[in-house]
Design an enzyme around this catalytic site. Structure first.
Site, mmCIF file in Angstrom:
data_model
loop_
_atom_site.group_PDB
_atom_site.id
_atom_site.type_symbol
_atom_site.label_atom_id
_atom_site.label_comp_id
_atom_site.label_asym_id
_atom_site.label_seq_id
_atom_site.Cartn_x
_atom_site.Cartn_y
_atom_site.Cartn_z
ATOM 1 N N ARG A 53 22.159 -12.520 -35.968
ATOM 2 C CA ARG A 53 21.900 -11.469 -34.977
ATOM 3 C C ARG A 53 20.844 -10.495 -35.482
ATOM 4 O O ARG A 53 20.180 -9.806 -34.712
ATOM 5 C CB ARG A 53 23.198 -10.739 -34.594
ATOM 6 C CG ARG A 53 22.990 -9.637 -33.576
ATOM 7 C CD ARG A 53 24.259 -9.253 -32.789
ATOM 8 N NE ARG A 53 25.466 -9.255 -33.577
ATOM 9 C CZ ARG A 53 25.792 -8.335 -34.484
ATOM 10 N NH1 ARG A 53 24.992 -7.326 -34.717
ATOM 11 N NH2 ARG A 53 26.920 -8.436 -35.156
ATOM 12 N N TYR A 105 5.614 -3.779 -12.323
ATOM 13 C CA TYR A 105 6.535 -4.904 -12.275
ATOM 14 C C TYR A 105 7.902 -4.400 -11.788
ATOM 15 O O TYR A 105 8.491 -3.491 -12.367
ATOM 16 C CB TYR A 105 6.662 -5.553 -13.652
ATOM 17 C CG TYR A 105 7.716 -6.619 -13.657
ATOM 18 C CD1 TYR A 105 7.493 -7.834 -13.022
ATOM 19 C CD2 TYR A 105 8.951 -6.410 -14.249
ATOM 20 C CE1 TYR A 105 8.466 -8.799 -12.986
ATOM 21 C CE2 TYR A 105 9.930 -7.381 -14.218
ATOM 22 C CZ TYR A 105 9.681 -8.571 -13.587
ATOM 23 O OH TYR A 105 10.658 -9.526 -13.537
ATOM 24 N N ASP A 178 2.632 -2.596 -21.146
ATOM 25 C CA ASP A 178 3.080 -3.920 -20.728
ATOM 26 C C ASP A 178 1.821 -4.760 -20.520
ATOM 27 O O ASP A 178 1.097 -4.598 -19.539
ATOM 28 C CB ASP A 178 3.903 -3.814 -19.437
ATOM 29 C CG ASP A 178 4.414 -5.179 -18.950
ATOM 30 O OD1 ASP A 178 3.876 -6.211 -19.393
ATOM 31 O OD2 ASP A 178 5.335 -5.184 -18.104
ATOM 32 N N LYS A 203 6.214 -15.459 -19.771
ATOM 33 C CA LYS A 203 5.058 -15.720 -18.922
ATOM 34 C C LYS A 203 3.966 -16.429 -19.739
ATOM 35 O O LYS A 203 4.198 -17.512 -20.219
ATOM 36 C CB LYS A 203 4.593 -14.409 -18.294
ATOM 37 C CG LYS A 203 5.743 -13.563 -17.702
ATOM 38 C CD LYS A 203 6.428 -14.196 -16.521
ATOM 39 C CE LYS A 203 7.713 -13.483 -16.097
ATOM 40 N NZ LYS A 203 7.606 -12.064 -15.869
HETATM 41 C C1 LIG Z 1 8.464 -10.943 -15.937
HETATM 42 C C2 LIG Z 1 7.920 -9.620 -16.317
HETATM 43 C C3 LIG Z 1 8.733 -8.671 -16.981
HETATM 44 C C4 LIG Z 1 10.195 -8.940 -17.318
HETATM 45 O O1 LIG Z 1 10.337 -9.951 -18.261
HETATM 46 P P1 LIG Z 1 11.596 -10.981 -18.317
HETATM 47 O O2 LIG Z 1 11.188 -11.918 -19.397
HETATM 48 O O3 LIG Z 1 11.714 -11.619 -16.962
HETATM 49 O O4 LIG Z 1 12.790 -10.164 -18.649
HETATM 50 C C5 LIG Z 1 8.144 -7.468 -17.327
HETATM 51 N N1 LIG Z 1 6.857 -7.163 -17.010
HETATM 52 C C6 LIG Z 1 6.063 -8.057 -16.378
HETATM 53 C C7 LIG Z 1 4.658 -7.682 -16.067
HETATM 54 C C8 LIG Z 1 6.565 -9.296 -15.997
HETATM 55 O O5 LIG Z 1 5.772 -10.160 -15.349
#
Ligand SMILES: *Cc1c(COP(=O)(O)O)cnc(C)c1O
Length: 383
Positions: A53, A105, A178, A203
């Protein structure tokens, strides 16, 4: 460090010039062990590993690779993007003020809104389309964290990261970016002054729609960063070793995939700009997009694989077009090798503010001409 100045393409393709010291293998092993043995004097064999963990060698290998690609001092991998963001938010003092864009997002906006509703944070949202709005929000009250996204879902607004860093730091706040959509291939936020970079590694970083993962990267491995690591440990949010291994495998082709998706997205956006069946094409690579000038300065090698279109004729026309898709897959998410199309308002649900006629496209690595032809035939049936 020897080879430290190499280009991202080279580092990624070789998973950091990986050669196994014991066997000469050129791919890293998966280490599934959740516990790590001690010697007769009760000393750990490797002090970095106690219990799964906390940390794991395969996860650590993926983190080291990502840190090099982002130019970060340290990286942490999590079970999802939102698990990563929640670990960062967990380190904020009770009631700390967080500034974020009004349109971003959707899942992240919901997460921040729920934390604010529960009194955990004080959330101030700004309008990213207005250049002075960020400064007004930051200076309105003492701010702990500025959270921005660029390009920003689902309109692909581009926020000037260097300017945001100057404003945040002048006010004593930290800047988190982000960078899921830009990836280190197109933008390196730490070089622009960001303190923390966030990725939904689900992604582009993994790139094959088969791993859920999140990453945080830090410009400096300071005390605040150590508390994020503790939040992951105590929150039980670490990424699994098999997922970390798949992520390393996906990262090897990151540059090829992102460059190809960017080229095809630009070709699609240019082809459909001014199309008789569309009210608008939103893509930062188009000269007419409000974020184009900042994007041209801040991004290099392309403008990303994400774009949105507003279909003339409203919700019914947009859903009608989507129903005729033959190559684009009707699914949410982004950043995979396969192209996806989604009706954003349906996905976001009743709390959404996105236009009912918006379709969001995640452009993959298929033949661009076939993608354009698919979109043409989808729109041809529209009123
Ligand atoms: C998908 C996404 C998230 C969230 O990520 P998860 O892996 O689905 O928890 C955050 N920011 C952006 C821009 C995203 O495309």
């Amino acid at each position: 460090m020897k080879g430290g100045g190499r280009k991202g393409e080279t580092i990624a393709a070789q998973a950091g010039h990986y050669i196994d010291a014991g066997s000469g293998a050129v791919t890293p092993p998966i280490q599934p062990s959740v516990t790590f043995a001690r010697d007769a004097d009760y000393a750990l064999i490797d002090p970095a590993y106690v219990y799964g963990r906390g940390n794991n060698p395969t996860v650590a290998a993926a983190e080291a690779l990502l840190a090099r690609l982002e130019g970060a001092e340290a990286a942490l991998l999590f079970a999802s993007g939102l698990a990563a963001a929640n670990a960062l938010f967990a380190t904020l003092a009770p009631g700390a003020r967080v500034v974020a864009p009004r349109i971003m997002y959707h899942g992240m906006l919901l997460c921040l809104s729920r934390l604010a509703a529960a009194g955990r944070i004080d959330l101030a949202l700004f309008d990213a389309a207005r250049p002075e709005a960020l400064e007004e929000a930051i200076t309105a009250a003492e701010t702990a964290l500025v959270w921005i996204e660029s390009p920003c879902n689902p309109t692909w607004e581009v926020i000037d990261i260097a300017a945001a860093a100057r404003l945040a730091h002048a006010a004593g706040a930290r800047l988190a970016v982000d960078s899921t959509v830009a990836t280190p291939v197109l933008t390196r936020p730490i070089e622009l002054g960001a303190d923390v970079v966030f990725h939904s590694a689900t992604k582009y970083l993994n790139g094959h729609s088969d791993v859920l993962a999140g990453a945080l990267l830090s410009a400096t491995a300071d005390d605040a960063w150590r508390r994020v690591g503790e939040a992951r440990w105590l929150g039980g949010a670490v990424l699994g070793p098999f997922e970390a291994w798949l992520l390393i495998r996906g990262l090897r082709t990151l540059y090829l995939r992102v460059h190809r998706a960017s080229q095809s997205a630009l070709a699609i956006a240019s082809h459909f700009e001014g199309h008789e069946k569309l009210d608008a094409v939103l893509y930062p690579g188009l000269a007419g997009h409000p974020g184009h000038a900042v994007a041209a300065r801040q991004m290099s090698g392309g403008f990303g694989g994400m774009l949105s279109v507003l279909v003339g004729g409203g919700r019914a026309a947009a859903l009608g077009a989507v129903s005729r898709a033959e190559i684009f897959l009707r699914a949410t998410s982004l950043g995979g090798v396969e192209s996806l199309i989604e009706h954003r308002a349906t996905i976001e649900g009743p709390e959404s503010h996105v236009p009912e006629n918006m379709l969001r496209l995640s452009v993959g690595i298929e033949d661009a001409g076939e993608l354009i032809a698919d979109l043409e035939q989808m729109l041809a049936g529209a009123p």
